[in-house]
Scaffold this motif. Structure first.
Motif, mmCIF file in Angstrom:
data_model
loop_
_atom_site.group_PDB
_atom_site.id
_atom_site.type_symbol
_atom_site.label_atom_id
_atom_site.label_comp_id
_atom_site.label_asym_id
_atom_site.label_seq_id
_atom_site.Cartn_x
_atom_site.Cartn_y
_atom_site.Cartn_z
ATOM 1 N N ILE A 78 -17.131 6.205 18.720
ATOM 2 C CA ILE A 78 -16.875 5.854 17.141
ATOM 3 C C ILE A 78 -17.481 4.372 16.288
ATOM 4 O O ILE A 78 -17.491 3.775 17.218
ATOM 5 N N GLN A 79 -17.395 5.100 15.216
ATOM 6 C CA GLN A 79 -18.010 4.455 14.699
ATOM 7 C C GLN A 79 -16.776 2.985 13.819
ATOM 8 O O GLN A 79 -17.436 2.203 14.311
ATOM 9 N N PHE A 80 -15.973 3.483 13.805
ATOM 10 C CA PHE A 80 -14.458 2.794 13.484
ATOM 11 C C PHE A 80 -13.397 3.397 13.212
ATOM 12 O O PHE A 80 -13.314 4.961 13.217
ATOM 13 N N SER A 81 -12.722 2.607 12.996
ATOM 14 C CA SER A 81 -11.683 3.471 12.299
ATOM 15 C C SER A 81 -10.198 3.011 11.559
ATOM 16 O O SER A 81 -10.906 1.757 11.387
ATOM 17 N N VAL A 82 -9.620 4.114 10.671
ATOM 18 C CA VAL A 82 -8.989 3.633 9.695
ATOM 19 C C VAL A 82 -6.924 4.327 9.798
ATOM 20 O O VAL A 82 -7.141 5.141 10.870
ATOM 21 N N GLN A 83 -6.408 2.965 9.794
ATOM 22 C CA GLN A 83 -4.795 3.338 9.161
ATOM 23 C C GLN A 83 -5.113 4.560 8.522
ATOM 24 O O GLN A 83 -4.788 3.965 7.200
ATOM 25 N N VAL A 84 -3.890 5.377 8.220
ATOM 26 C CA VAL A 84 -3.128 6.687 7.070
ATOM 27 C C VAL A 84 -2.544 5.867 6.904
ATOM 28 O O VAL A 84 -1.353 5.429 7.630
ATOM 29 N N ARG A 85 -2.070 5.482 6.434
ATOM 30 C CA ARG A 85 -0.762 5.061 5.236
ATOM 31 C C ARG A 85 -0.400 5.916 3.520
ATOM 32 O O ARG A 85 -1.050 5.756 2.556
ATOM 33 N N LEU A 86 0.642 6.465 3.960
ATOM 34 C CA LEU A 86 1.272 7.046 3.053
ATOM 35 C C LEU A 86 2.364 5.814 2.270
ATOM 36 O O LEU A 86 2.587 5.120 2.729
ATOM 37 N N VAL A 87 1.669 6.023 0.810
ATOM 38 C CA VAL A 87 2.358 4.707 -0.046
ATOM 39 C C VAL A 87 3.060 5.666 -1.338
ATOM 40 O O VAL A 87 2.528 6.887 -1.641
ATOM 41 N N SER A 88 4.032 4.834 -1.634
ATOM 42 C CA SER A 88 4.961 5.126 -2.864
ATOM 43 C C SER A 88 4.398 4.961 -4.423
ATOM 44 O O SER A 88 4.469 5.921 -5.505
ATOM 45 N N ASP A 89 3.628 4.184 -4.505
ATOM 46 C CA ASP A 89 2.425 4.189 -5.954
ATOM 47 C C ASP A 89 0.715 4.325 -5.446
ATOM 48 O O ASP A 89 0.844 2.634 -5.384
ATOM 49 N N LEU A 90 0.265 4.624 -5.570
ATOM 50 C CA LEU A 90 -1.142 4.618 -4.796
ATOM 51 C C LEU A 90 -2.313 3.919 -5.929
ATOM 52 O O LEU A 90 -2.691 2.700 -5.480
ATOM 53 N N THR A 91 -1.556 3.682 -7.275
ATOM 54 C CA THR A 91 -2.232 2.601 -7.503
ATOM 55 C C THR A 91 -1.998 0.679 -7.196
ATOM 56 O O THR A 91 -2.709 -0.212 -7.505
ATOM 57 N N ARG A 92 -0.458 1.376 -7.472
ATOM 58 C CA ARG A 92 -0.267 -0.409 -6.582
ATOM 59 C C ARG A 92 -0.319 -0.946 -5.804
ATOM 60 O O ARG A 92 -1.248 -1.595 -5.089
ATOM 61 N N SER A 93 -0.905 0.108 -4.983
ATOM 62 C CA SER A 93 -1.057 -0.605 -3.329
ATOM 63 C C SER A 93 -2.595 -0.277 -3.300
ATOM 64 O O SER A 93 -3.007 -1.246 -2.637
ATOM 65 N N LYS A 94 -2.950 0.559 -4.077
ATOM 66 C CA LYS A 94 -4.534 0.109 -3.759
ATOM 67 C C LYS A 94 -5.031 -1.432 -4.652
ATOM 68 O O LYS A 94 -5.835 -1.888 -4.136
ATOM 69 N N GLN A 95 -3.947 -2.084 -5.821
ATOM 70 C CA GLN A 95 -4.072 -3.148 -6.278
ATOM 71 C C GLN A 95 -3.528 -4.116 -5.600
ATOM 72 O O GLN A 95 -4.699 -4.940 -4.940
#
Length: 130
Positions: free
Chosen positions: A4-21
């Protein structure tokens, strides 16, 4: 055998733009359409717009835990941890656990935690004083 090279956590978010910021501006992640990563995936998230706000479920506290954690990341030394704490504060991070020391048989652990816009708690810790 494959590695395995890496892993990420999956996050369900309420506002994708706000979370990305948040993940870009506060945590310093490289962000694209759904990925938020830093330090060659040492810290990585796949951000996904939730279908409903009721789908967003940060972890509850574990037995005996005051502050629940959804992510726990490590840095090498207490000094680096202190510098990272100051950097996150300067970027507007909301602290939910101030830096604290925990003594164990093997030494002293230090950690703190912040939260993202959907109340996912991201903790950072170090086990080395120097």
């Amino acid at each position: 055998m494959s590695r395995i090279q890496f892993s990420v956590q999956v996050r369900l978010v309420s506002d994708l733009t706000r979370s990305k910021q948040f993940y870009e501006e506060v945590l310093g992640c490289e962000v694209n359409d759904v990925w938020a990563v830093r330090d060659d995936f040492a810290l990585g998230f796949k951000l996904m717009q939730a279908a409903s706000s009721s789908d967003i479920k940060p972890n509850p506290p574990g037995k005996g835990q005051v502050t629940p954690w959804d992510t726990y990341a490590y840095v090498d030394t207490h000094q680096e941890l202190d510098e990272w704490y100051e950097e996150l504060i300067s970027r507007g991070a909301e602290v939910v656990q101030e830096p604290q020391l925990t003594e164990a048989d093997w030494g002293v652990w230090k950690d703190f935690a912040i939260k993202d816009p959907d109340n996912y708690v991201i903790a950072f810790g170090s086990g080395k004083k120097e």
